[in-house]
Every structure is written in C-alpha cells, then in structure tokens.
Write a protein that holds these residues in place. Structure first.
Motif, mmCIF file in Angstrom:
data_model
loop_
_atom_site.group_PDB
_atom_site.id
_atom_site.type_symbol
_atom_site.label_atom_id
_atom_site.label_comp_id
_atom_site.label_asym_id
_atom_site.label_seq_id
_atom_site.Cartn_x
_atom_site.Cartn_y
_atom_site.Cartn_z
ATOM 1 N N ASN A 122 0.554 -1.297 -0.074
ATOM 2 C CA ASN A 122 0.220 -0.219 -0.108
ATOM 3 C C ASN A 122 0.383 0.755 0.230
ATOM 4 O O ASN A 122 0.530 2.550 0.492
ATOM 5 N N VAL A 123 1.864 1.513 -1.008
ATOM 6 C CA VAL A 123 2.778 2.665 -0.757
ATOM 7 C C VAL A 123 2.146 3.403 -1.640
ATOM 8 O O VAL A 123 1.847 2.532 -2.814
ATOM 9 N N ASN A 124 1.584 4.450 -1.676
ATOM 10 C CA ASN A 124 1.389 5.522 -2.205
ATOM 11 C C ASN A 124 1.829 5.666 -2.997
ATOM 12 O O ASN A 124 2.738 6.491 -4.069
ATOM 13 N N VAL A 125 1.969 5.319 -4.756
ATOM 14 C CA VAL A 125 2.550 5.574 -5.914
ATOM 15 C C VAL A 125 1.743 5.526 -7.290
ATOM 16 O O VAL A 125 2.431 6.057 -8.096
ATOM 17 N N THR A 126 0.368 6.174 -6.806
ATOM 18 C CA THR A 126 -0.071 7.179 -7.750
ATOM 19 C C THR A 126 0.746 8.724 -8.346
ATOM 20 O O THR A 126 0.858 8.625 -9.233
ATOM 21 N N GLU A 171 8.599 12.983 -7.608
ATOM 22 C CA GLU A 171 7.596 11.801 -7.099
ATOM 23 C C GLU A 171 8.397 10.611 -6.241
ATOM 24 O O GLU A 171 7.597 9.715 -6.190
ATOM 25 N N VAL A 210 8.977 8.465 -2.662
ATOM 26 C CA VAL A 210 8.839 6.384 -2.420
ATOM 27 C C VAL A 210 10.334 6.046 -2.077
ATOM 28 O O VAL A 210 11.167 5.352 -0.959
ATOM 29 N N ASP A 239 11.025 6.405 1.367
ATOM 30 C CA ASP A 239 10.806 6.095 2.349
ATOM 31 C C ASP A 239 11.314 4.846 2.728
ATOM 32 O O ASP A 239 10.988 4.586 3.707
ATOM 33 N N GLY A 273 1.632 -0.919 -5.568
ATOM 34 C CA GLY A 273 2.134 -0.684 -4.427
ATOM 35 C C GLY A 273 2.648 -1.629 -2.898
ATOM 36 O O GLY A 273 3.254 -1.122 -1.605
#
Ligand SMILES: [Fe+2]
Length: 193
Positions: free
Chosen positions: A10-14, A84, A88, A91, A155
């Motif tokens: 659920n890593v926010n890769v959007t 962006e 990621v 983190d 994610g």
C-alpha cells in the motif's frame, strides 16, 4: 521463499504513476546503452533515474567499458522530471535502514511479453540489495524465481535477489511498470556478507 521477501504494501505510487503517464517520452533514453540487443532485458524500456554519472563517458573522458565498474550513483535529469520518485525511495531507505543509495530504475514491459530467465552480474548487481516497487502490475504479470513467484499489486515492495535465476512474464493485457531501487546495508549485500 529465500529469494524474495515482501517488505511493504500500500505504498502510494499514484503520483509517480501519473507523472510517468504524463511523460511517456522519458522511457528508452538510456536503454540502448544499458541493455544491448540480445540481452535478457532487451524487451524492456527504461527510465534511468539514478546511476553512474554519464557525463565523463559522453564526453569521451572515460571509456564506456568502465561504465558499470564501481561508482557513486548520481541523480539523472529524469529525477527532476519525476520528483515523485524521491519520497518513495527515501521512505523505503528509512524503512529498511539503508545506508547507501545506488541505482534507481523504472522499467516497462509491454503486454504479453517476457524477460527470459537470467542472472545479473557485475559490481552494481553484487554490491547492492535490490528492491522491487510495483507501480503497475495487473493479474498475470509474474516475477519468477526458482523457489516461487511474486504476484505483486501496485504499491507492494519486495526485496529480491538478482544474483539467482529470475524472470518476468507479463501475461496481462496491460504494460507492467516496476521501479528497482538498489540499497546498500551496513552488513553488505545479504548474500555476500
Ligand atoms: Fe534481472
């Protein structure tokens, strides 16, 4: 499973995915140099975000035969086009307690294509631990190892070994997008410590 390990989901890769969607021309700029035709990776097009500094090689100051030798990675101009990437990556560095950041690569594998089984060699492959961040991975896209398969969702993040045989089958109807992040840990690569 000894060759891969899930370390996050659920890593926010959007935001990263949208940035790539808006800039398709980023793919393939450095691909020919990294993966000559005939190598297992030639079915992929890439965005090199971070790796060895190209400039001395492009200027003819150093031979390309030394490009994959030991080096300190630098951010490429593509990193500015896709800011962006950084949250990621950093983190992940924090989460896994990484100490040195190496290459960062985004790969694209078209629908219904595959990367044949292979083992990656060279200094960079053996020095850094490898992490796979799934950016787009539809059902049927599989990252395979002798002891099992990764069926990732966008994610998900996996630590994996690329010094053992591995392959990718994109059996889905959509492209497969992955970010590979190379991180050195204080005890060295998990398999060479
Ligand atoms: Fe590989």
């Amino acid at each position: 499973m000894q060759n891969f390990l899930k370390v996050a989901e659920n890593v926010n890769v959007t935001p990263l995915l949208l940035a790539l969607q808006r800039q398709p021309d980023l793919f393939g700029r450095h691909g020919a140099r990294q993966y000559a035709p005939g190598t297992p990776h030639s079915g992929m097009t890439d965005v090199w975000v971070r790796y060895n500094d190209c400039r001395p090689f492009e200027a003819g100051e150093r031979p390309w035969s030394e490009f994959n030798d030991a080096h300190e990675s630098v951010w490429y101009p593509e990193a500015d086009a896709i800011p962006e990437v950084r949250p990621v990556v950093f983190d992940l560095m924090a989460k896994v307690q990484g100490e040195r950041l190496g290459g960062v690569l985004i790969t694209k594998l078209p629908p219904r294509t595959a990367i044949e089984p292979h083992i990656d060699g060279g200094w960079h492959a053996s020095y850094y631990d490898k992490y796979y961040v799934a950016l787009k991975c539809e059902k049927g896209a599989v990252f395979g190892f002798p002891d099992g398969e990764i069926h990732a969702r966008a994610g998900d993040v996996y630590w994996f070994r690329n010094d053992v045989e591995h392959w990718v089958v994109n059996g889905s109807e959509d492209e497969r997008l992955a970010m590979i992040v190379c991180i050195r840990h204080s005890r060295g690569a998990a398999w060479s410590a």
